[in-house]
Scaffold this motif. Structure first.
Motif, PDB file in Angstrom:
ATOM      1  N   THR A  78       0.806  -1.219   0.000  1.00 37.95           N
ATOM      2  CA  THR A  78       0.000   0.000   0.000  1.00 37.95           C
ATOM      3  C   THR A  78       0.843   1.275   0.000  1.00 37.95           C
ATOM      4  N   GLY A  79       2.135   1.162   0.303  1.00 39.96           N
ATOM      5  CA  GLY A  79       2.991   2.342   0.388  1.00 39.96           C
ATOM      6  C   GLY A  79       2.802   3.130   1.667  1.00 39.96           C
ATOM      7  N   LEU A  80       2.202   2.505   2.687  1.00 38.06           N
ATOM      8  CA  LEU A  80       1.945   3.205   3.946  1.00 38.06           C
ATOM      9  C   LEU A  80       3.076   2.968   4.937  1.00 38.06           C
ATOM     10  N   ARG A  81       3.551   4.042   5.533  1.00 36.67           N
ATOM     11  CA  ARG A  81       4.514   3.974   6.629  1.00 36.67           C
ATOM     12  C   ARG A  81       3.875   4.662   7.829  1.00 36.67           C
ATOM     13  N   SER A  82       3.645   3.891   8.893  1.00 37.96           N
ATOM     14  CA  SER A  82       3.098   4.435  10.141  1.00 37.96           C
ATOM     15  C   SER A  82       4.232   4.531  11.148  1.00 37.96           C
ATOM     16  N   MET A  83       4.436   5.723  11.677  1.00 37.10           N
ATOM     17  CA  MET A  83       5.523   5.965  12.622  1.00 37.10           C
ATOM     18  C   MET A  83       4.921   6.322  13.976  1.00 37.10           C
ATOM     19  N   VAL A  84       5.347   5.598  15.018  1.00 36.37           N
ATOM     20  CA  VAL A  84       4.859   5.829  16.375  1.00 36.37           C
ATOM     21  C   VAL A  84       6.019   6.339  17.217  1.00 36.37           C
ATOM     22  N   PHE A  85       5.912   7.567  17.702  1.00 38.92           N
ATOM     23  CA  PHE A  85       6.923   8.178  18.552  1.00 38.92           C
ATOM     24  C   PHE A  85       6.525   7.909  20.003  1.00 38.92           C
ATOM     25  N   ASN A  86       7.411   7.245  20.739  1.00 40.51           N
ATOM     26  CA  ASN A  86       7.113   6.750  22.082  1.00 40.51           C
ATOM     27  C   ASN A  86       7.767   7.614  23.148  1.00 40.51           C
ATOM     28  N   TYR A  87       7.005   7.889  24.210  1.00 41.37           N
ATOM     29  CA  TYR A  87       7.464   8.748  25.288  1.00 41.37           C
ATOM     30  C   TYR A  87       7.170   8.107  26.639  1.00 41.37           C
ATOM     31  N   LEU A  88       7.890   8.584  27.645  1.00 39.02           N
ATOM     32  CA  LEU A  88       7.643   8.221  29.045  1.00 39.02           C
ATOM     33  C   LEU A  88       7.397   9.511  29.802  1.00 39.02           C
TER      34      LEU A  88
END
Length: 168
Positions: A78-88
Protein backbone atom coordinates in the motif's frame (compact mmCIF):
# COMPACT_ATOMS: atom_id res chain seq x y z
CA UNK A 1 2.64 3.80 -6.05
CA UNK A 2 1.87 6.71 -3.76
CA UNK A 3 3.75 6.72 -0.49
CA UNK A 4 1.80 7.81 2.58
CA UNK A 5 3.02 8.57 6.08
CA UNK A 6 1.06 8.55 9.31
CA UNK A 7 2.46 9.94 12.55
CA UNK A 8 1.31 8.63 15.93
CA UNK A 9 2.41 8.93 19.54
CA UNK A 10 2.32 6.65 22.55
CA UNK A 11 3.05 7.82 26.08
CA UNK A 12 3.64 5.56 29.06
CA UNK A 13 2.75 7.36 32.29
CA UNK A 14 4.70 6.23 35.36
CA UNK A 15 4.01 7.17 38.99
CA UNK A 16 5.34 5.34 42.07
CA UNK A 17 6.22 2.27 39.95
CA UNK A 18 2.66 2.10 38.58
CA UNK A 19 1.70 2.72 34.96
CA UNK A 20 -1.54 4.09 33.56
CA UNK A 21 -3.03 1.92 30.82
CA UNK A 22 -6.24 2.03 28.78
CA UNK A 23 -8.35 -1.10 28.28
CA UNK A 24 -9.45 -0.53 24.69
CA UNK A 25 -12.62 -2.29 23.57
CA UNK A 26 -12.68 -4.34 20.36
CA UNK A 27 -14.80 -1.73 18.56
CA UNK A 28 -11.93 0.80 18.69
CA UNK A 29 -9.28 -1.56 17.31
CA UNK A 30 -6.16 -2.76 19.11
CA UNK A 31 -8.22 -4.31 21.92
CA UNK A 32 -6.60 -4.95 25.29
CA UNK A 33 -4.43 -2.76 27.47
CA UNK A 34 -2.31 -0.07 25.85
CA UNK A 35 -0.64 3.21 26.77
CA UNK A 36 -2.36 6.48 25.79
CA UNK A 37 -1.58 7.92 22.38
CA UNK A 38 -2.88 8.54 18.92
CA UNK A 39 -2.53 10.40 15.66
CA UNK A 40 -0.50 13.61 15.42
CA UNK A 41 -2.57 16.41 13.87
CA UNK A 42 -0.94 18.52 11.17
CA UNK A 43 0.85 20.90 11.78
CA UNK A 44 1.29 20.24 15.52
CA UNK A 45 4.67 19.00 16.70
CA UNK A 46 5.02 15.35 17.58
CA UNK A 47 5.61 16.04 21.28
CA UNK A 48 2.61 18.40 21.37
CA UNK A 49 0.57 15.60 19.79
CA UNK A 50 1.67 13.24 22.59
CA UNK A 51 0.73 15.77 25.28
CA UNK A 52 -2.66 16.44 23.65
CA UNK A 53 -3.48 12.74 23.21
CA UNK A 54 -2.71 12.01 26.88
CA UNK A 55 -4.96 14.90 27.96
CA UNK A 56 -7.81 13.82 25.64
CA UNK A 57 -7.65 10.15 26.62
CA UNK A 58 -6.91 10.46 30.36
CA UNK A 59 -7.55 14.03 31.53
CA UNK A 60 -3.94 14.34 32.74
CA UNK A 61 -1.55 17.09 31.72
CA UNK A 62 1.94 15.63 31.52
CA UNK A 63 4.81 17.88 32.62
CA UNK A 64 7.98 15.80 32.28
CA UNK A 65 8.12 13.84 29.04
CA UNK A 66 11.09 11.78 27.84
CA UNK A 67 11.53 10.55 24.28
CA UNK A 68 12.02 6.76 24.32
CA UNK A 69 12.05 5.73 20.69
CA UNK A 70 10.44 5.11 17.34
CA UNK A 71 8.40 2.15 16.17
CA UNK A 72 7.44 2.12 12.51
CA UNK A 73 5.37 -0.21 10.38
CA UNK A 74 5.69 -0.28 6.59
CA UNK A 75 3.17 -1.92 4.26
CA UNK A 76 4.94 -2.34 0.90
CA UNK A 77 1.74 -3.24 -1.00
CA UNK A 78 0.00 0.00 0.00
CA UNK A 79 2.99 2.34 0.39
CA UNK A 80 1.94 3.21 3.95
CA UNK A 81 4.51 3.97 6.63
CA UNK A 82 3.10 4.43 10.14
CA UNK A 83 5.52 5.96 12.62
CA UNK A 84 4.86 5.83 16.38
CA UNK A 85 6.92 8.18 18.55
CA UNK A 86 7.11 6.75 22.08
CA UNK A 87 7.46 8.75 25.29
CA UNK A 88 7.64 8.22 29.04
CA UNK A 89 5.96 10.74 31.35
CA UNK A 90 6.99 10.83 35.01
CA UNK A 91 5.19 13.97 36.16
CA UNK A 92 1.66 15.19 35.58
CA UNK A 93 -1.24 17.17 37.03
CA UNK A 94 -4.99 16.90 36.82
CA UNK A 95 -7.56 14.21 37.51
CA UNK A 96 -8.47 11.13 35.51
CA UNK A 97 -11.53 11.42 33.29
CA UNK A 98 -14.70 9.82 34.65
CA UNK A 99 -15.79 8.60 31.20
CA UNK A 100 -12.60 8.26 29.10
CA UNK A 101 -13.26 8.07 25.34
CA UNK A 102 -10.82 5.25 24.52
CA UNK A 103 -11.64 2.77 27.30
CA UNK A 104 -11.33 2.13 31.03
CA UNK A 105 -8.23 3.60 32.72
CA UNK A 106 -6.19 1.47 35.09
CA UNK A 107 -3.25 2.26 37.35
CA UNK A 108 -1.30 -0.99 37.80
CA UNK A 109 2.09 -1.99 39.15
CA UNK A 110 4.60 -1.97 36.31
CA UNK A 111 5.66 -5.58 36.96
CA UNK A 112 2.04 -6.83 36.91
CA UNK A 113 1.01 -4.85 33.82
CA UNK A 114 2.72 -7.25 31.42
CA UNK A 115 0.32 -10.00 32.59
CA UNK A 116 -2.70 -8.06 31.27
CA UNK A 117 -4.22 -8.91 27.89
CA UNK A 118 -2.49 -6.72 25.29
CA UNK A 119 -1.45 -6.76 21.66
CA UNK A 120 1.80 -8.67 21.02
CA UNK A 121 3.48 -5.58 19.54
CA UNK A 122 2.69 -3.58 22.69
CA UNK A 123 3.77 -6.39 25.01
CA UNK A 124 7.18 -6.58 23.29
CA UNK A 125 7.60 -2.77 23.37
CA UNK A 126 6.42 -2.37 26.99
CA UNK A 127 9.81 -2.96 28.74
CA UNK A 128 11.57 -0.56 26.36
CA UNK A 129 9.82 2.42 27.95
CA UNK A 130 11.78 1.74 31.17
CA UNK A 131 15.14 0.79 29.66
CA UNK A 132 17.87 3.44 29.65
CA UNK A 133 18.34 5.10 26.29
CA UNK A 134 16.21 4.96 23.17
CA UNK A 135 15.04 2.37 20.67
CA UNK A 136 14.14 2.02 17.00
CA UNK A 137 11.90 -0.74 15.72
CA UNK A 138 11.09 -1.02 12.03
CA UNK A 139 8.71 -3.71 10.79
CA UNK A 140 7.62 -4.69 7.31
CA UNK A 141 3.97 -5.73 7.52
CA UNK A 142 2.08 -8.01 5.13
CA UNK A 143 -1.46 -6.88 5.87
CA UNK A 144 -3.08 -9.48 3.58
CA UNK A 145 -1.52 -12.37 5.49
CA UNK A 146 -1.39 -10.59 8.87
CA UNK A 147 2.33 -11.29 9.34
CA UNK A 148 5.60 -9.42 9.84
CA UNK A 149 7.96 -10.23 6.97
CA UNK A 150 10.96 -8.24 8.21
CA UNK A 151 12.06 -6.48 11.36
CA UNK A 152 14.99 -4.37 12.52
CA UNK A 153 15.47 -3.48 16.20
CA UNK A 154 18.15 -1.16 17.52
CA UNK A 155 18.80 0.14 21.04
CA UNK A 156 20.96 3.08 22.07
CA UNK A 157 22.03 3.22 25.70
CA UNK A 158 24.92 4.96 27.45
CA UNK A 159 26.60 5.82 24.16
CA UNK A 160 26.58 2.19 22.97
CA UNK A 161 24.69 0.72 20.07
CA UNK A 162 22.84 -2.55 20.68
CA UNK A 163 21.20 -4.68 18.03
CA UNK A 164 18.99 -7.62 19.01
CA UNK A 165 20.79 -7.87 22.37
CA UNK A 166 24.35 -7.52 21.07
CA UNK A 167 26.44 -4.49 22.12
CA UNK A 168 28.71 -2.92 19.50
Amino acid sequence: MNLNHELFTMCMILKDDKVLLINRPNKLGFPGYIAPGGKVDYPESIVDGAIREVREETGLIINNIIYKGLAEYCEPKTGLRSMVFNYLATSFEGELLQNPPEGELLWIEREKAIELPMQDWFKSRFPLFFKQGTFEISSIWDKDNNITTGKTEKYYAEGKFEEAGFIR
